[in-house]
Design an enzyme around this catalytic site. Structure first.
Site, PDB file in Angstrom:
ATOM      1  N   HIS A   1      29.851 -16.660  71.104  1.00 20.32           N
ATOM      2  CA  HIS A   1      31.203 -16.081  70.995  1.00 20.32           C
ATOM      3  C   HIS A   1      31.393 -14.850  71.886  1.00 20.32           C
ATOM      4  O   HIS A   1      32.435 -14.688  72.511  1.00 20.32           O
ATOM      5  CB  HIS A   1      31.466 -15.725  69.525  1.00 20.32           C
ATOM      6  CG  HIS A   1      32.905 -15.693  69.154  1.00 20.32           C
ATOM      7  ND1 HIS A   1      33.361 -16.034  67.909  1.00 20.32           N
ATOM      8  CD2 HIS A   1      34.016 -15.352  69.859  1.00 20.32           C
ATOM      9  CE1 HIS A   1      34.680 -15.902  67.864  1.00 20.32           C
ATOM     10  NE2 HIS A   1      35.095 -15.489  69.034  1.00 20.32           N
TER      11      HIS A   1
ATOM     12  N   TYR B   1      35.617 -16.920  62.198  1.00 24.83           N
ATOM     13  CA  TYR B   1      36.939 -17.182  61.595  1.00 24.83           C
ATOM     14  C   TYR B   1      36.806 -17.589  60.118  1.00 24.83           C
ATOM     15  O   TYR B   1      37.793 -17.635  59.410  1.00 24.83           O
ATOM     16  CB  TYR B   1      37.697 -18.284  62.348  1.00 24.83           C
ATOM     17  CG  TYR B   1      37.886 -18.070  63.828  1.00 24.83           C
ATOM     18  CD1 TYR B   1      37.654 -16.834  64.414  1.00 24.83           C
ATOM     19  CD2 TYR B   1      38.291 -19.121  64.650  1.00 24.83           C
ATOM     20  CE1 TYR B   1      37.817 -16.656  65.776  1.00 24.83           C
ATOM     21  CE2 TYR B   1      38.458 -18.948  66.007  1.00 24.83           C
ATOM     22  CZ  TYR B   1      38.209 -17.713  66.572  1.00 24.83           C
ATOM     23  OH  TYR B   1      38.363 -17.547  67.925  1.00 24.83           O
TER      24      TYR B   1
HETATM   25  N1  LIG Z   1      36.803 -16.522  72.138  1.00 23.32           N
HETATM   26  C1  LIG Z   1      37.441 -15.481  71.677  1.00 23.32           C
HETATM   27  O1  LIG Z   1      36.950 -14.334  71.712  1.00 23.32           O
HETATM   28  C2  LIG Z   1      38.829 -15.664  71.111  1.00 23.32           C
HETATM   29  C3  LIG Z   1      39.620 -14.538  70.862  1.00 23.32           C
HETATM   30  C4  LIG Z   1      40.917 -14.749  70.357  1.00 23.32           C
HETATM   31  C5  LIG Z   1      41.373 -16.049  70.098  1.00 23.32           C
HETATM   32  N2  LIG Z   1      40.552 -17.117  70.327  1.00 23.32           N
HETATM   33  C6  LIG Z   1      41.020 -18.508  70.069  1.00 23.32           C
HETATM   34  O2  LIG Z   1      42.196 -18.737  70.834  1.00 23.32           O
HETATM   35  C7  LIG Z   1      43.236 -19.232  69.988  1.00 23.32           C
HETATM   36  C8  LIG Z   1      44.582 -18.855  70.535  1.00 23.32           C
HETATM   37  O3  LIG Z   1      44.740 -17.467  70.614  1.00 23.32           O
HETATM   38  P1  LIG Z   1      45.680 -16.661  69.598  1.00 23.32           P
HETATM   39  O4  LIG Z   1      45.798 -17.439  68.343  1.00 23.32           O
HETATM   40  O5  LIG Z   1      45.153 -15.284  69.508  1.00 23.32           O
HETATM   41  O6  LIG Z   1      47.047 -16.533  70.368  1.00 23.32           O
HETATM   42  P2  LIG Z   1      48.083 -17.538  71.084  1.00 23.32           P
HETATM   43  O7  LIG Z   1      47.797 -18.941  70.721  1.00 23.32           O
HETATM   44  O8  LIG Z   1      48.158 -17.167  72.504  1.00 23.32           O
HETATM   45  O9  LIG Z   1      49.457 -17.053  70.447  1.00 23.32           O
HETATM   46  C9  LIG Z   1      49.723 -17.248  69.108  1.00 23.32           C
HETATM   47  C10 LIG Z   1      51.109 -16.675  68.820  1.00 23.32           C
HETATM   48  O10 LIG Z   1      52.085 -17.297  69.667  1.00 23.32           O
HETATM   49  C11 LIG Z   1      53.133 -17.862  68.866  1.00 23.32           C
HETATM   50  N3  LIG Z   1      53.511 -19.132  69.510  1.00 23.32           N
HETATM   51  C12 LIG Z   1      52.786 -20.283  69.548  1.00 23.32           C
HETATM   52  N4  LIG Z   1      53.454 -21.231  70.254  1.00 23.32           N
HETATM   53  C13 LIG Z   1      54.606 -20.656  70.669  1.00 23.32           C
HETATM   54  C14 LIG Z   1      55.705 -21.140  71.441  1.00 23.32           C
HETATM   55  N5  LIG Z   1      55.735 -22.369  71.926  1.00 23.32           N
HETATM   56  N6  LIG Z   1      56.742 -20.261  71.662  1.00 23.32           N
HETATM   57  C15 LIG Z   1      56.730 -19.011  71.180  1.00 23.32           C
HETATM   58  N7  LIG Z   1      55.708 -18.502  70.446  1.00 23.32           N
HETATM   59  C16 LIG Z   1      54.658 -19.335  70.198  1.00 23.32           C
HETATM   60  C17 LIG Z   1      52.550 -18.026  67.479  1.00 23.32           C
HETATM   61  O11 LIG Z   1      53.516 -17.804  66.491  1.00 23.32           O
HETATM   62  P3  LIG Z   1      53.955 -18.986  65.455  1.00 23.32           P
HETATM   63  O12 LIG Z   1      52.730 -19.308  64.656  1.00 23.32           O
HETATM   64  O13 LIG Z   1      55.027 -18.376  64.649  1.00 23.32           O
HETATM   65  O14 LIG Z   1      54.425 -20.139  66.310  1.00 23.32           O
HETATM   66  C18 LIG Z   1      51.506 -16.908  67.418  1.00 23.32           C
HETATM   67  O15 LIG Z   1      52.112 -15.715  66.979  1.00 23.32           O
HETATM   68  C19 LIG Z   1      42.882 -18.590  68.628  1.00 23.32           C
HETATM   69  O16 LIG Z   1      43.572 -19.175  67.551  1.00 23.32           O
HETATM   70  C20 LIG Z   1      41.386 -18.791  68.607  1.00 23.32           C
HETATM   71  O17 LIG Z   1      41.087 -20.125  68.233  1.00 23.32           O
HETATM   72  C21 LIG Z   1      39.304 -16.934  70.859  1.00 23.32           C
END
Ligand SMILES: NC(=O)c1ccc[n+]([C@@H]2O[C@H](COP(=O)([O-])OP(=O)(O)OC[C@H]3O[C@@H](n4cnc5c(N)ncnc54)[C@H](OP(=O)(O)O)[C@@H]3O)[C@@H](O)[C@H]2O)c1
Length: 269
Positions: free
Chosen positions: A118, A57
């Site tokens: 990862h 990241y």
């Molecule tokens: N290990 C891996 O391979 C891997 C892969 C992907 C991600 N990750 C980690 O997992 C974390 C979370 O995954 P992600 O960021 O991809 O997706 P996520 O947290 O599932 O979803 C993020 C999206 O949901 C929206 N959101 C957040 N809270 C909300 C709510 N209460 N109501 C409606 N919409 C909402 C956000 O928009 P707004 O910002 O406009 O609220 C954003 O567009 C990442 O940030 C990263 O740290 C790990």
């Protein structure tokens, strides 16, 4: 905040904040790092103490910067980072040492709470060699707990069988578009705590309508119902939001519980 105890005995908050677009231009994953700590500081203000970052990241230093700016002690936080499963980082002992050192330097911290591989790669024996290097950092107190991410049953099982320090966590995608039920159950059975990444992604209109309907019974949103479902089955969640209101909403999960019937419906969305 409520906590789960890892197989190492340390406690991990049930809810963390994802960070993969934080501290970046236009909130884009590939955006230039701009050292903007506002999203992380807003999350800290809302009550988050658990953050999920990664070398990939490129924003570990933004997390470190925000912790310093918060003026809270380092021990108040639970920070996860990840070493990429790519040759540049894992092809030799020195590559692994350099990767962990770069994380600690970027976080400006003497230790990281949880360090994950990862992504897995084909050569399982090589993965064990990398793990052994990481274990030395645990011995030195520089990594408090070790884990993996995106590991399937075979990969996790191999590591469980060939490691001195067992993986404490397996972070996998889990949402209505890709629940990953089997690997989550396999992880739990083996005392490896599952973490759901992308917990609010892949929610189509039909799933959202069902979750909204369930949420209305508790005065909760579809997102809160989805996150609550995960923590009720001992899965850590790391939702990410750039919006303070939604950051707060995603923490507000501990004053209701789902019925067995509701859990069954959600698990089949
Ligand atoms: N290990 C891996 O391979 C891997 C892969 C992907 C991600 N990750 C980690 O997992 C974390 C979370 O995954 P992600 O960021 O991809 O997706 P996520 O947290 O599932 O979803 C993020 C999206 O949901 C929206 N959101 C957040 N809270 C909300 C709510 N209460 N109501 C409606 N919409 C909402 C956000 O928009 P707004 O910002 O406009 O609220 C954003 O567009 C990442 O940030 C990263 O740290 C790990």
């Amino acid at each position: 905040m409520e906590f789960l105890t890892l197989n190492t005995g340390i406690q991990i908050p049930y809810i963390g904040s994802g960070t993969n677009t934080f501290g970046k231009e236009n909130h884009q994953y590939d955006g230039k790092i701009n050292d903007d700590t506002s999203e992380i500081l807003s999350a800290i203000g809302a009550g988050y103490r658990h953050f999920d970052t990664a070398i990939s990241y490129r924003n570990e230093r933004v997390v470190g910067l925000a912790i310093k700016k918060s003026q809270l002690p380092r021990e108040a936080f639970f920070i996860t980072s990840k070493i990429p499963g790519k040759p540049r980082y894992v092809s030799s002992e020195k590559a692994v040492l350099d990767a962990v050192d770069s994380t600690l330097k970027a976080l400006d911290s003497p230790y990281v709470d949880l360090y994950l591989i990862h992504h897995p790669w084909e050569n399982l024996e090589e993965m064990v060699l990398v793990w052994k290097v990481l274990e030395k950092f645990v011995d030195d107190g520089k990594i408090k707990a070790l884990g993996v991410s995106n590991f399937d049953e075979k990969q996790l099982n191999y590591l469980l069988e060939h490691s001195r320090i067992k993986p404490a966590v397996n972070q996998v995608e889990s949402n209505p578009g890709n629940w990953n039920h089997e690997i989550i159950e396999y992880s739990l059975k083996n005392k490896v705590i599952p973490e759901a990444w992308g917990p609010l992604k892949k929610v189509d209109e039909k799933a959202q309508a069902t979750l909204t309907e369930i949420g209305q019974r508790y005065n909760k949103t579809w997102a809160q119902v989805l996150l609550r479902y995960q923590i009720e089955r001992n899965v850590i969640v790391i939702p990410k939001s750039h919006n303070l209101q939604r950051q707060k909403e995603n923490l507000d999960l501990f004053d209701f519980s789902l019925s067995n019937e509701e859990r069954a419906i959600i698990g089949q969305l």
